[in-house]
Design a protein around this motif. Structure first.
Motif, PDB file in Angstrom:
ATOM      1  N   GLU A 200       8.487  65.793  20.203  1.00 22.01           N
ATOM      2  CA  GLU A 200       8.172  66.644  21.346  1.00 22.01           C
ATOM      3  C   GLU A 200       6.723  66.534  21.795  1.00 22.01           C
ATOM      4  OE1 GLU A 200       9.652  70.581  21.241  1.00 22.01           O
ATOM      5  OE2 GLU A 200      11.568  69.961  20.409  1.00 22.01           O
ATOM      6  N   GLN A 201       5.893  65.728  21.126  1.00 18.35           N
ATOM      7  CA  GLN A 201       4.504  65.570  21.529  1.00 18.35           C
ATOM      8  C   GLN A 201       4.380  64.909  22.894  1.00 18.35           C
ATOM      9  OE1 GLN A 201       2.113  63.690  18.565  1.00 18.35           O
ATOM     10  NE2 GLN A 201       2.326  65.374  17.129  1.00 18.35           N
ATOM     11  N   ALA A 202       5.356  64.103  23.284  1.00 20.15           N
ATOM     12  CA  ALA A 202       5.314  63.439  24.591  1.00 20.15           C
ATOM     13  C   ALA A 202       5.214  64.468  25.701  1.00 20.15           C
ATOM     14  CB  ALA A 202       6.548  62.573  24.791  1.00 20.15           C
ATOM     15  N   LEU A 203       5.883  65.594  25.539  1.00 20.44           N
ATOM     16  CA  LEU A 203       5.869  66.629  26.569  1.00 20.44           C
ATOM     17  C   LEU A 203       4.481  67.241  26.731  1.00 20.44           C
ATOM     18  CD1 LEU A 203       9.215  68.428  25.729  1.00 20.44           C
ATOM     19  CD2 LEU A 203       8.738  66.971  27.687  1.00 20.44           C
ATOM     20  N   ALA A 204       3.721  67.297  25.669  1.00 24.67           N
ATOM     21  CA  ALA A 204       2.392  67.910  25.714  1.00 24.67           C
ATOM     22  C   ALA A 204       1.343  66.989  26.316  1.00 24.67           C
ATOM     23  CB  ALA A 204       1.971  68.321  24.311  1.00 24.67           C
TER      24      ALA A 204
ATOM     25  N   CYS B   4      14.996  61.436  23.089  1.00 22.39           N
ATOM     26  CA  CYS B   4      15.471  60.179  22.491  1.00 22.39           C
ATOM     27  C   CYS B   4      14.684  59.801  21.242  1.00 22.39           C
ATOM     28  CB  CYS B   4      15.416  59.048  23.515  1.00 22.39           C
ATOM     29  SG  CYS B   4      16.595  59.243  24.860  1.00 22.39           S
ATOM     30  N   SER B   5      13.426  60.195  21.188  1.00 21.39           N
ATOM     31  CA  SER B   5      12.592  59.845  20.042  1.00 21.39           C
ATOM     32  C   SER B   5      12.562  60.933  18.978  1.00 21.39           C
ATOM     33  CB  SER B   5      11.161  59.557  20.501  1.00 21.39           C
ATOM     34  OG  SER B   5      10.537  60.752  20.936  1.00 21.39           O
TER      35      SER B   5
ATOM     36  N   GLY C 187       4.330  54.910  20.182  1.00 14.04           N
ATOM     37  CA  GLY C 187       5.282  55.002  19.078  1.00 14.04           C
ATOM     38  C   GLY C 187       6.735  54.912  19.489  1.00 14.04           C
ATOM     39  N   TYR C 188       6.988  54.487  20.714  1.00 19.74           N
ATOM     40  CA  TYR C 188       8.369  54.345  21.183  1.00 19.74           C
ATOM     41  C   TYR C 188       8.803  52.899  21.025  1.00 19.74           C
ATOM     42  CZ  TYR C 188       7.429  58.849  23.363  1.00 19.74           C
ATOM     43  OH  TYR C 188       7.088  60.147  23.593  1.00 19.74           O
ATOM     44  N   ASP C 189       9.828  52.686  20.212  1.00 21.98           N
ATOM     45  CA  ASP C 189      10.319  51.330  19.997  1.00 21.98           C
ATOM     46  C   ASP C 189      11.430  50.994  20.986  1.00 21.98           C
ATOM     47  OD1 ASP C 189      12.619  52.620  19.064  1.00 21.98           O
ATOM     48  OD2 ASP C 189      12.170  52.240  16.962  1.00 21.98           O
ATOM     49  N   SER C 190      11.965  49.800  20.848  1.00 25.15           N
ATOM     50  CA  SER C 190      12.981  49.324  21.799  1.00 25.15           C
ATOM     51  C   SER C 190      14.245  50.182  21.765  1.00 25.15           C
ATOM     52  CB  SER C 190      13.320  47.857  21.532  1.00 25.15           C
ATOM     53  OG  SER C 190      13.832  47.696  20.222  1.00 25.15           O
ATOM     54  N   LEU C 191      14.585  50.749  20.620  1.00 24.85           N
ATOM     55  CA  LEU C 191      15.774  51.613  20.549  1.00 24.85           C
ATOM     56  C   LEU C 191      15.591  52.886  21.370  1.00 24.85           C
ATOM     57  CD1 LEU C 191      16.757  51.246  16.792  1.00 24.85           C
ATOM     58  CD2 LEU C 191      17.810  50.157  18.782  1.00 24.85           C
ATOM     59  N   VAL C 192      14.402  53.468  21.313  1.00 25.11           N
ATOM     60  CA  VAL C 192      14.114  54.664  22.115  1.00 25.11           C
ATOM     61  C   VAL C 192      14.199  54.321  23.599  1.00 25.11           C
ATOM     62  CG1 VAL C 192      12.338  56.341  22.752  1.00 25.11           C
ATOM     63  CG2 VAL C 192      12.720  55.796  20.355  1.00 25.11           C
ATOM     64  N   LEU C 193      13.669  53.160  23.982  1.00 24.67           N
ATOM     65  CA  LEU C 193      13.709  52.765  25.395  1.00 24.67           C
ATOM     66  C   LEU C 193      15.130  52.493  25.859  1.00 24.67           C
ATOM     67  CD1 LEU C 193      10.515  50.564  25.599  1.00 24.67           C
ATOM     68  CD2 LEU C 193      10.816  52.955  26.244  1.00 24.67           C
TER      69      LEU C 193
END
Length: 93
Positions: free
Chosen positions: A29-33, A25-26, A47-53
């Protein structure tokens, strides 16, 4: 895509599934690491804003039939909070 973890007749969403969706959604791919280190970090710091959520919430509904209302997803500040919400049916009431 990782399947939810089966726990009796209840399917639990794991951190791997949540991180996969957040990453998609963002576009990051750093979230996976980051793995478990990400659990208690606030989405804003990550760094996840309301749109990503909101998109994450929509993907949870689409992929796993897990519904998180808009007003609730805004109040869930960390990945751990999301996992606790979706994996504890009583918290949905």
């Amino acid at each position: 895509m990782f399947p939810p973890i089966e726990k009796g007749s209840f399917r639990m969403l794991g951190i791997d599934q949540l991180l996969q969706i957040l990453s998609e959604c963002s576009g990051d791919e750093q979230a996976l690491a980051q793995g478990d280190d990400i659990l208690d970090r606030e989405f804003e710091v990550l760094g996840y804003d309301s749109l990503v959520l909101l998109e994450t919430s929509a993907q949870l509904k689409h992929r796993y039939d897990i519904e998180i209302p808009e007003d609730v997803i805004r109040d869930l500040k960390t990945p751990r909070a999301v996992l606790e919400y979706v994996n504890v049916p009583a918290s949905r009431n």
